[in-house]
Design an enzyme around this catalytic site. Sequence first.
Site: not given
Length: 621
Positions: A281, A366, A394
């Site tokens: 990254k 979640e 969600r």
Amino acid sequence: MSVLERIESPRDLADLSYEQLHALAEEIRDVLVDSVSRTGGHLGPNLGVVELTLALHRVFESPLDSIVFDTGHQSYVHKLVTGRKDFSELRRRGGLSGYPSRAESEHDIVENSHASTAVSWASGIARGHTLRDERDRTAVAVIGDGALTGGMAWEALNSLAAGGDRIVVVVNDNGRSYAPTIGGLARKLDGIRTDRRYEQFLGWGKRTFENRGRFRSFTYNTVMHGKRALKGLLTEQSMFEDLGLKYIGPIDGHDQRHLEQALRQARDFGGPVLVHVLTVKGRGYSPAEQDVADRFHAVGRIHPETGLPIEPSRFGWTKVFADEMLKAGRERDDLVALTAAMLAPVGLQPFADEFPDRVIDVGIAEQHAVTSAAGLAYAGLHPVFAVYATFLNRAFDQVLMDVALHRAGVTFMLDRAGVTGDDGASHNGMWDMALLRHVPGLRLAAPRDEPTLRSAFRDAIDVDDAPTVVRYPKGALGEPLPSLRSVEDIDVLAEHGSGAPDVVVLGLGPMAATAVEVAGKLAADGRSVLAASATWVHPVPEGLLEIVGDAELVVTIEDGLVDAGLGQSWEEFARLAGRHTRWSHHGVPREFLHHASRAQILEQVGLDASAIADTAQELLA
């Protein structure tokens, strides 16, 4: 002319030599750093997928082959090679979206920037190709290792083998989501990255390829051509193959040749294949590569040379919560925190630094977070789940059936509630109030400033027999709005004229400041006006009927859905009590909003003070 200037579509990549591809990758990284430093955006994720994106577009034929990016924040390179090179207005109104956008290009498939969905999307696309006998088309899902912590991704992986469709799942493994990836899967993948035998084996594989001039598929149980066995190195290979997926990897995600060979092998297999790619990254940009706090995952405007912000961030809503959470944690040892892979962005880092054993990072999951919180409450603790408002959507079923049904004392801190703006439709947290007001027993607060946010949080964590929700917007705090007086649990913020008001303007949460401004405009036309706000907005504040009185008009302003929002529930309450005052509700329309600044969107949907005051004057006339 630079290499990038000659690329107008993915087809232009086909004839480039590997030397030209290397030059192109360097140009792309320079463009990304220069552009994103001016506008802000997702820098680190895109720097890490340059070679991978080039390889995808050289091996697969987009849009005949569908390339689906999970979350999509790593799609900037994809945009560049599909003809979208003007990044000057990135994430601004009229400019490029920060995520894939069907309106921009036929190469963009999925606009939703919620994580862990790409494999399901690609699975459906691949099955559609099979059913239509389009055997020459491949669906490709590009998913980060962080998104694999989401249960939906595993539901999809579990179903792939049953169909045998042409699908390639590319796992972009950089050990991070927004922050370092957590959990059992992360430990498995991390074992590969840190095992010296993997480095030795990868080096041998590269030499073999260079000497023989063709790609080999290597396994780690028995290395081809009698090389020393490396038993036990890659236990995850058997894990994926047990699911019925052909496994290829791990592949160096910055080695263009090997990436393309691996992807071609996956494409030609003709069934479900998982390609494990290791990337870095922030690759190629020193400040991002050296960053351990993931500050470069998403940045504002920065100095490209140093990576430092041009404008230091102002004290904001999230920092207020972070401060109050830490104070409460020192006072109460039953307080525990949950996060869905966003510890720092939601303000839990200070709490985690001081109380590491009382913070649970569930990954991008979640649903699991909410039900786990119910379990923590049953065990005698008070869980605080800090999450972006758009992501709580969600887990609505878990809020309803696991928390509310069981009267669990769980506090939800909804960051980025209301209109967020530049991240576009999927990140606007404008659905929560319309959804959550239907949950039995749930109490919801919309603080208007720093003092009310602190008090709302304290009130919320004192409730142990029902879910509590505190919602607040993205960005910097305005000046406090002190109460002139209170009527039950509603604060009067401004009064104009004498006697009972002709107009009552009720502002919810951050829209309280707008309510005060609207009241001033109406008063300038000779009206007697009162502006007020409640911190706890659901259930209906007890002082509502008294504050409304015999007003000719009541105006409500909220930064959630106006249709089925809290304003309408307040009006219904008043009508059932026999009050037939005229009401005018102002909020966000039921539609997906394109990316723009918060102020621009509020003006666009008529939530600026002038538009609201004009509507009120028309009704009064």
